[in-house]
Design a protein around this motif. Structure first.
Motif, PDB file in Angstrom:
ATOM      1  N   ILE A   1      -1.617 -11.532   1.333  1.00  0.00           N
ATOM      2  CA  ILE A   1      -2.751 -11.013   0.579  1.00  0.00           C
ATOM      3  C   ILE A   1      -3.924 -10.756   1.514  1.00  0.00           C
ATOM      4  O   ILE A   1      -4.332 -11.633   2.279  1.00  0.00           O
ATOM      5  CB  ILE A   1      -3.184 -12.002  -0.515  1.00  0.00           C
TER       6      ILE A   1
ATOM      7  N   LEU B   1      -1.977  -6.264  -6.594  1.00  0.00           N
ATOM      8  CA  LEU B   1      -1.081  -7.406  -6.794  1.00  0.00           C
ATOM      9  C   LEU B   1      -0.438  -7.454  -8.184  1.00  0.00           C
ATOM     10  O   LEU B   1       0.747  -7.763  -8.300  1.00  0.00           O
ATOM     11  CB  LEU B   1      -1.823  -8.713  -6.505  1.00  0.00           C
TER      12      LEU B   1
ATOM     13  N   LEU C   1       2.859 -16.130  -2.545  1.00  0.00           N
ATOM     14  CA  LEU C   1       1.618 -15.452  -2.205  1.00  0.00           C
ATOM     15  C   LEU C   1       0.962 -16.187  -1.039  1.00  0.00           C
ATOM     16  O   LEU C   1       0.696 -17.389  -1.120  1.00  0.00           O
ATOM     17  CB  LEU C   1       0.673 -15.424  -3.410  1.00  0.00           C
TER      18      LEU C   1
ATOM     19  N   VAL D   1      -4.219 -11.948 -11.385  1.00  0.00           N
ATOM     20  CA  VAL D   1      -2.756 -11.994 -11.278  1.00  0.00           C
ATOM     21  C   VAL D   1      -2.196 -13.046 -12.225  1.00  0.00           C
ATOM     22  O   VAL D   1      -1.188 -12.818 -12.917  1.00  0.00           O
ATOM     23  CB  VAL D   1      -2.334 -12.293  -9.828  1.00  0.00           C
TER      24      VAL D   1
END
Length: 474
Positions: free
Chosen positions: A264, A272, A288, A317
């Protein structure tokens, strides 16, 4: 199991290391040093709200006089066993003993090549034609097994990486075959995984990976433009996302389900949710991971994010995942280096049960620190050298850091030690990402609780009056 009445305990209260939150009619409980997330029904939730201060058994019986005979005592005993409640005087005192170092596994990262067909913007590897020769790969495997046997490890785990390791498949197979032979000789369990960008895997190579039981981790940072912008092909002609997507489809068709590693950055945060939808549609497990800037590395500033940005992006998310919860748990995969699924004293195995071997056979403590090797594969005991080193990354336990009073300390373990030192000049300081972890860990636990409520059978205290719970939904 300790009885509430009959003089067994004088008072009982919430363990100071217990995190509580509400999810609809349920109470979610999470103890710093115990493994499961526990979802409690309204009846048990009422009990916990009453125990925010120490109470005697007599006070409990008076307050919950209407409960079925024996249920109060059994409920309290179960909650003590889970670490949610604590007898007076014991709250939090024995938590460090519960968070163990983990299983006896020695992990070795093999950096097979500096070559790669992608030009990822955050890559810390200086691209060149350098490759690990097969004979170095075999010698490195021998060295790893020497350390594993010397320290009594039960399992050896190899991670084949690069660069792009598929560009040196010959060395990978040399290492794998040597490891298989040594495991057969020594009785040590062998686990292996390849960390690949997923753009070059042929059907023949997939067959070979299956035949050798090599797991596959594929890097994928987004759908379409998000992947192509962050992980472009070297010549920038074509789409890396299209290549990875085709590879994933071929793998799934053959019964091979890879794990997806997502890095990320500020650049792909917005995409995402679309990526998570892509992965959940294919029932692909994923993790992640936050972008970290290597020492002396000037990556584009567009990759760096603020704490506020990453928190807002991840909470978005999580809200998306909540609308389409999978049956399988995502608890250990949503919070970067923090792992709320199991208590642990260190974020990683650096300096303890982990080593990195580069193309030349030089050995370092962390793949982000390969520029500073501390020994070579010719050493009699690589792990001894690594554990005795005081010059490079020092991986303290969380109990040695400024985190001792945090309820989440055995889940994030203080974060990446290298990043902490890079930002603060200290290894015992709180992680620079502490604010982020403290914001997202409760929400990850909440997601797990929602999944459990939806898919797992609740525990009925009135039926199960003896023994310990087999389910964590109570």
């Amino acid at each position: 199991m300790q009885e509430v009445t009959g003089g067994g305990i004088q008072k009982v209260s919430l363990n100071r290391d217990t995190f509580l939150s509400r999810v609809g009619e349920y109470t979610v409980s999470f103890n710093a040093a115990r493994e499961p997330v526990v979802v409690l029904d309204n009846q048990a939730g009422q009990l916990l709200s009453f125990l925010n201060v120490p109470r005697t058994p007599e006070e409990l019986k008076a307050r919950f006089a209407g409960w079925t005979d024996g249920v109060l005592e059994q409920t309290v005993a179960l909650l003590i066993a889970m670490g949610i409640l604590a007898p007076s005087g014991e709250s939090g005192e024995k938590q460090a003993d519960v968070a163990r170092e983990g299983p006896k596994i020695l992990t070795a990262w093999f950096h097979l090549t500096h070559q790669c067909n992608l030009a990822c913007k955050y890559c810390y590897v200086a691209r060149s034609d350098q490759r690990m020769p097969p004979y170095i790969a075999e010698k490195a495997v021998d060295a790893v097994y020497r350390s594993a046997l010397a320290y009594g490890y039960e399992q050896v785990r190899f991670k084949y990486a690069g660069g792009e390791p598929m560009l040196n498949f010959e060395a990978l197979l040399a290492a794998q075959r040597r490891a298989e032979s040594l495991s057969a000789e020594t009785g040590l369990e062998l686990r292996t995984v390849i960390l690949t960008n997923g753009t070059l895997l042929t059907d023949d190579q997939l067959s070979t990976l299956l035949a050798h039981d090599i797991q596959v981790m594929v890097s994928l940072d987004g759908v379409g433009q998000y992947q192509d912008a962050q992980r472009p092909l070297v010549n920038r002609e074509g789409s890396s996302f299209k290549l990875v997507s085709d590879t994933l489809d071929r793998m799934l068709d053959r019964g091979l389900s890879p794990h997806i590693s997502v890095t990320i950055t500020a650049q792909n945060l917005e995409g995402l949710p679309e990526l998570v939808e892509f992965l959940l549609d294919r029932q692909l497990r994923f993790s992640l991971n936050f972008y970290r800037e290597p020492d002396g590395f000037s990556a584009p500033r567009a990759l760096a994010f603020t704490s506020e940005q990453i928190i807002e992006g991840l909470l978005g998310v999580f809200r998306f995942i909540e609308q389409r919860l999978p049956r399988y748990s995502l608890l250990s995969n949503l919070t970067d280096r923090a792992d709320p699924s199991v208590p642990h004293l260190r974020t990683c195995g650096v300096g303890l049960n982990y080593m990195v071997v580069d193309c030349n056979g030089d050995v370092s403590k962390c793949q982000m620190d390969m520029a500073h090797p501390i020994t070579t594969i010719d050493a009699d005991n690589l792990l001894e050298v690594i554990r005795e080193d005081t010059a490079r990354v020092q991986n303290l336990t969380v109990d040695q850091k400024e985190c001792r009073e945090c309820v989440w300390r055995y889940r994030c373990a203080g974060g990446c030690p290298r990043l902490t030192f890079q930002r603060t000049g200290r290894y015992d300081a709180r992680s620079p990402l502490c604010e982020v972890y403290r914001a997202i860990l409760p929400e990850a636990v909440r997601l797990e609780a929602l999944r459990m409520i939806r898919y797992e059978e609740p525990w009925d205290f009135d039926v199960h009056r003896t023994g310990s719970p087999e389910k964590a939904v109570c």
